[in-house]
Design a protein around this motif. Structure first.
Motif, PDB file in Angstrom:
ATOM      1  N   UNK A  26      65.718  73.208 129.497  1.00 28.41           N
ATOM      2  CA  UNK A  26      65.289  71.816 129.373  1.00 28.41           C
ATOM      3  C   UNK A  26      66.457  70.882 129.662  1.00 28.41           C
ATOM      4  N   UNK A  27      66.227  69.914 130.562  1.00 28.59           N
ATOM      5  CA  UNK A  27      67.185  68.844 130.825  1.00 28.59           C
ATOM      6  C   UNK A  27      66.762  67.633 129.997  1.00 28.59           C
ATOM      7  N   UNK A  28      67.679  67.112 129.178  1.00 28.68           N
ATOM      8  CA  UNK A  28      67.404  65.921 128.380  1.00 28.68           C
ATOM      9  C   UNK A  28      68.058  64.722 129.063  1.00 28.68           C
ATOM     10  N   UNK A  57      67.930  60.609 128.725  1.00 31.54           N
ATOM     11  CA  UNK A  57      67.417  59.518 127.896  1.00 31.54           C
ATOM     12  C   UNK A  57      66.312  60.071 126.999  1.00 31.54           C
ATOM     13  N   UNK A  58      65.113  59.544 127.109  1.00 31.35           N
ATOM     14  CA  UNK A  58      64.010  60.041 126.283  1.00 31.35           C
ATOM     15  C   UNK A  58      63.105  60.998 127.049  1.00 31.35           C
ATOM     16  N   UNK A  59      63.577  61.469 128.196  1.00 30.64           N
ATOM     17  CA  UNK A  59      62.766  62.334 129.049  1.00 30.64           C
ATOM     18  C   UNK A  59      63.218  63.785 128.940  1.00 30.64           C
ATOM     19  N   UNK A  60      62.249  64.685 128.901  1.00 32.00           N
ATOM     20  CA  UNK A  60      62.532  66.115 128.886  1.00 32.00           C
ATOM     21  C   UNK A  60      61.959  66.737 130.155  1.00 32.00           C
ATOM     22  N   UNK A  61      62.831  67.369 130.929  1.00 28.30           N
ATOM     23  CA  UNK A  61      62.427  67.982 132.195  1.00 28.30           C
ATOM     24  C   UNK A  61      62.628  69.488 132.095  1.00 28.30           C
ATOM     25  N   UNK A  62      61.568  70.230 132.334  1.00 27.20           N
ATOM     26  CA  UNK A  62      61.647  71.690 132.284  1.00 27.20           C
ATOM     27  C   UNK A  62      62.162  72.222 133.621  1.00 27.20           C
ATOM     28  N   UNK A  63      63.242  73.001 133.563  1.00 28.47           N
ATOM     29  CA  UNK A  63      63.842  73.592 134.758  1.00 28.47           C
ATOM     30  C   UNK A  63      63.631  75.099 134.705  1.00 28.47           C
ATOM     31  N   UNK A  64      63.109  75.673 135.787  1.00 30.66           N
ATOM     32  CA  UNK A  64      62.799  77.101 135.824  1.00 30.66           C
ATOM     33  C   UNK A  64      63.699  77.825 136.815  1.00 30.66           C
ATOM     34  N   UNK A  65      64.414  78.832 136.314  1.00 26.77           N
ATOM     35  CA  UNK A  65      65.209  79.707 137.173  1.00 26.77           C
ATOM     36  C   UNK A  65      64.331  80.891 137.556  1.00 26.77           C
ATOM     37  N   UNK A  66      63.978  80.978 138.837  1.00 27.51           N
ATOM     38  CA  UNK A  66      63.083  82.033 139.314  1.00 27.51           C
ATOM     39  C   UNK A  66      63.871  83.101 140.067  1.00 27.51           C
ATOM     40  N   UNK A  67      63.392  84.337 140.054  1.00 26.57           N
ATOM     41  CA  UNK A  67      64.064  85.393 140.825  1.00 26.57           C
ATOM     42  C   UNK A  67      64.151  85.023 142.301  1.00 26.57           C
ATOM     43  N   UNK A  79      73.120  72.766 133.839  1.00 28.05           N
ATOM     44  CA  UNK A  79      72.292  71.580 133.615  1.00 28.05           C
ATOM     45  C   UNK A  79      71.590  71.584 132.264  1.00 28.05           C
ATOM     46  N   UNK A  80      71.282  72.772 131.739  1.00 27.44           N
ATOM     47  CA  UNK A  80      70.470  72.840 130.517  1.00 27.44           C
ATOM     48  C   UNK A  80      71.172  73.494 129.342  1.00 27.44           C
ATOM     49  N   UNK A  81      72.240  74.251 129.593  1.00 28.28           N
ATOM     50  CA  UNK A  81      72.890  74.976 128.511  1.00 28.28           C
ATOM     51  C   UNK A  81      72.200  76.282 128.178  1.00 28.28           C
ATOM     52  N   UNK A  82      71.080  76.562 128.847  1.00 26.29           N
ATOM     53  CA  UNK A  82      70.366  77.821 128.642  1.00 26.29           C
ATOM     54  C   UNK A  82      71.088  78.936 129.383  1.00 26.29           C
TER      55      UNK A  82
END
Length: 233
Positions: free
Chosen positions: A103-105, A107-117, A82-85
Motif C-alpha cells: 500500500x502506498x499512502x 495524503x489521505x489516499x491509499x493506493x494498492x500496488x501489486x508485485x506480479x511474477x 514505495x510501500x515498505x512491504x
C-alpha cells in the motif's frame, strides 16, 4: 484442437485474406473469434476455484496498480521502496512466484500496488503463469510496465504485444462506448458521432459470435472534445 491452435489457424486465415470492402465483415468476424478465444485462455481451468494460489488478492484502497514486466527487472525492489512491504528480490529470475500486495499512502489516499511474477513471451497464450498475471492486471486501474534500461527496446514491444493480445490497451483512452445486455428487445444502437472503424452490421456479427441477441449500444463524443469544438466556434 486446442485454443492456441485454433487462434493460430484463424490468424493464418486472416493473413491469407485480402483487406478490402468485400472482406471487412469476414475479417471482423475472425477478429471477434480470436478475442473470444483469448478470453477463454484467461479463464481458470475447469475444476479450479479461481486465478490460482497466491493470486487471489482483494482490492483495497482508492485504486490498484499492477507492476508488469519480465523476470528480474526490479519490480520487487520497487514495491519494497514505495510501500515498505517485503517482496523477496534476488539476482536470479522468477524470484516472485505469487502476487505480493503493498500500500502506498499519499495524503489521505491509499493506493494498492501489486508485485506480479515476471511474464515471458507467449504469456497471452498461457505460457508460464501468464494467464494468472494478466488476469490480475486486467482487474487493475493502472498497469505500470517495469523495464530494464540496459536491455533492448524489444522487451517493451513484446510486453505491449502480449497485453494488447488480451485486450489491454496501453496509453490509450478507453473507447466512449456504452454496452448493456437486455432480456428482450433485440439490438439497439444510438450514437452522437460518425462510426469510422465499424458499422452496425459488423457489430451485429460480433455480438452474434458471443451469442448476444438483446443489448443496447451507444457511442458518444468525448466531452472535452465537444467542449473544445464549441469554444472554437
Amino acid at each position: 484442437m486446442g485454443i492456441i491452435e485454433r487462434i493460430k489457424e484463424i490468424e493464418a486465415e486472416m493473413a491469407r485474406t485480402q483487406k478490402n470492402k468485400a472482406t471487412e465483415y469476414h475479417l471482423g468476424q475472425l477478429k471477434a473469434k480470436i478475442a473470444k478465444l483469448r478470453t477463454q485462455l484467461l479463464e481458470p481451468p475447469k475444476g479450479s476455484s479461481g486465478a490460482g494460489d497466491g493470486f487471489e488478492v482483494t482490492k483495497y484502497g482508492h485504486g490498484r496498480v499492477a507492476l508488469i514486466g519480465f523476470p528480474s527487472v526490479g519490480k520487487s525492489t520497487l514495491l519494497t521502496m514505495l510501500t515498505g512491504t517485503h517482496s523477496e528480490a534476488a539476482s536470479y529470475e522468477f524470484t516472485t512466484l505469487t502476487c505480493i500486495p503493498g500500500i502506498i499512502h499519499y495524503n489521505d489516499t491509499k493506493i494498492q500496488l501489486l508485485d506480479l511474477p515476471g511474464i515471458i513471451e507467449g504469456a497471452s497464450e498461457g505460457r508460464g503463469r501468464g494467464r494468472q498475471v494478466i488476469a490480475v492486471a486486467k482487474s487493475s486501474d493502472i498497469v505500470l510496465m517495469v523495464l530494464d534500461a540496459s536491455r533492448s527496446e524489444g522487451h517493451r514491444q513484446i510486453l505491449t504485444r502480449e497485453l494488447e493480445a488480451v485486450g489491454l490497451r496501453l496509453n490509450k483512452r478507453p473507447p466512449q462506448i456504452y454496452f448493456k445486455k437486455k432480456k428482450t428487445g433485440g439490438i439497439s444502437f444510438n450514437r452522437t458521432l460518425p462510426l469510422t472503424h465499424v458499422d452496425e452490421k459488423l457489430c451485429y456479427q460480433i455480438l452474434h459470435e458471443y451469442k448476444i441477441h438483446n443489448a443496447e449500444m451507444q457511442w458518444w463524443m468525448i466531452l472535452s472534445m465537444l467542449l473544445r469544438g464549441i469554444a472554437s466556434t
